[in-house]
Scaffold this active site. Structure first.
Site, mmCIF file in Angstrom:
data_model
loop_
_atom_site.group_PDB
_atom_site.id
_atom_site.type_symbol
_atom_site.label_atom_id
_atom_site.label_comp_id
_atom_site.label_asym_id
_atom_site.label_seq_id
_atom_site.Cartn_x
_atom_site.Cartn_y
_atom_site.Cartn_z
ATOM 1 N N SER A 233 0.833 -1.200 0.000
ATOM 2 C CA SER A 233 0.000 0.000 0.000
ATOM 3 C C SER A 233 0.869 1.253 0.000
ATOM 4 C CB SER A 233 -0.926 0.016 1.226
ATOM 5 O OG SER A 233 -0.165 0.112 2.419
ATOM 6 N N HIS A 234 0.312 2.326 -0.564
ATOM 7 C CA HIS A 234 1.020 3.609 -0.591
ATOM 8 C C HIS A 234 0.780 4.318 0.741
ATOM 9 C CE1 HIS A 234 2.263 7.643 -1.745
ATOM 10 N NE2 HIS A 234 2.762 7.141 -2.863
ATOM 11 N N PRO A 235 1.820 4.887 1.346
ATOM 12 C CA PRO A 235 1.638 5.500 2.665
ATOM 13 C C PRO A 235 0.781 6.763 2.655
ATOM 14 C CG PRO A 235 3.846 5.926 1.835
ATOM 15 C CD PRO A 235 3.227 4.924 0.900
#
Length: 417
Positions: A233-235
């Site tokens: 996942s992208h932060p």
């Protein structure tokens, strides 16, 4: 536009002396060769580039070496030989670019350091790729891809939160440095058109890793929290990760509120976009676990192929998680001539990735004709004849002239729309 003759590669007429080996340097010079430069690979006696001994092998030839040394010529030189040192001086006279990736000091000890060549060959663009560059307290340290991935922080961000740090699946440190080096070389070539002066391009792999950390450094500086592994996942964006469907996983990258609403409609759960927990990107990031549960409830009802079609129909970025074998038949890659063939002296081709830099009006690689990767020292006689023949100092024997392999790389028209 189909009737307009295509120009050769934009770097046609540029000659590169490639003293590099393994990956960072050879990948950089491969990019230059794909763009039309003539690349002469200078190799050591007996073994040549270390990767000639790297597997997998095809007819006793290294597939690894062939992949990154296409379009190039090979000459073996004995630096201790006065005759070969004279030949090397002539090569410096005719070359535009030198690329090396030895540890700092090695080229100086050989007598071909940047400061010396700046005095004798001021036109030359001297490019060095090393672990830490040619300045700073770490300049003498050896640097390999794994070392700079660890030291540069990328491993600390790769993997799952409850797992161990992981190496990026490709040689991210080497490849990043190679591409920055190519940008530096092209910039230096442009600068030289204005003042006729070469320059030094000094690339440190650790520098490149820091430059490729996206916003990780800035996030820590602003928030005071050390960024950690987030799986896939992208932060800073949500949903921007993989999800389970009925059969396989799918990646969905709905990077703004509009895309989130379109995604919710495509997944047949329009109310999700009106849920107070998920109405903004910031809220979705804070409530990611709950969001993932709600999205997967819908996705698990049908297979991945259904959702790929549904999401693409409304313009939501998405993808299946392909294995490497699926890239060879990928319709988009094939339409862009991104799967090419390479062969060595054995004439047994292998498939690899092509040149992603597509320039209108210029020739592109012919995917139906294998590009040639040279045998060790294969072009020595031809280069000797070229450099010394005009001075009456060398004449290529007739039998060598007849048997000297020709470059099999051909080109074709592309992107003429």
């Amino acid at each position: 536009m189909d009737d307009i003759p295509l120009k050769k590669g934009p770097l046609s007429g540029v000659t590169v002396l490639d003293f590099s080996r393994v990956l960072a340097g050879p990948y950089c010079t491969m990019v230059l060769a794909d763009l039309g430069a003539r690349v002469i690979k200078v190799e050591k006696i007996g073994t040549g580039d270390d990767t000639r001994a790297f597997g997998p092998f095809i007819e006793k030839e290294s597939a690894y070496f062939n992949c990154f040394n296409r379009h190039k010529e090979s000459i073996v030189l004995d630096i201790k030989s006065p005759r070969d040192r004279e030949l090397l001086e002539r090569l410096f006279d005719t070359a535009d670019v030198l690329v090396e990736n030895f540890r700092p000091g090695v080229m100086d000890r050989l007598g071909y350091g940047a400061e010396r060549l700046a005095k004798t060959h001021p036109h030359l663009i001297y490019t060095s790729i090393s672990g830490f560059g040619h300045s700073g307290p770490y300049k003498e340290f050896p640097g390999y891809d794994m070392v700079v991935q660890a030291m540069g922080g990328i491993m600390s961000l790769t993997g799952w939160p409850d797992g161990e740090p992981a190496r990026v699946g490709t040689s991210f440190g080497d490849l990043g440095a190679a591409l920055f080096a190519a940008v530096g070389i092209v910039s230096a070539l442009y600068s030289r058109t204005k003042d006729a002066q070469g320059t030094r391009v000094d690339i440190g792999m650790l520098d490149c890793q820091a430059a490729l950390m996206e916003t990780a450094l800035a996030r820590y500086d602003v928030e005071g929290i050390v960024p950690n592994r987030t799986g896939d996942s992208h932060p800073s964006l949500a949903p921007f990760e993989s999800f389970r469907t009925k059969d396989e996983k799918i990646v969905i990258a709905a990077g703004n509120d509009t895309l989130f609403m379109l995604m919710a409609d495509a997944l047949e759960i329009p109310g999700l976009a009106l849920d107070p927990r998920f109405m903004t990107n910031d809220l979705r990031c804070k409530n990611r676990p709950e969001m993932v549960i709600e999205i997967e409830k819908a996705l698990k009802q049908k297979p991945v192929t259904h959702w790929i079609d549904a999401l693409n129909d409304v313009g939501v970025p998405c993808a299946p998680i392909n294995t490497i074998d699926k890239l060879f038949d990928h319709p988009q890659l094939l339409s862009r001539d991104m799967i090419v063939q390479v062969e060595g002296p054995s004439k047994v081709p292998l498939r690899t990735a092509g040149n992603p830099i597509k320039m209108h009006g210029h020739e592109d690689i012919d995917v139906n004709t294998p590009l040639y990767a040279p045998g060790l020292g294969e072009h020595r006689e031809r280069i000797l004849a070229e450099l010394l023949g005009n001075h009456g100092a060398y004449e290529l024997p007739a039998d060598k002239q007849a048997s000297t392999p020709k470059d099999t790389a051909k080109t074709k028209k592309t992107l003429s729309k």
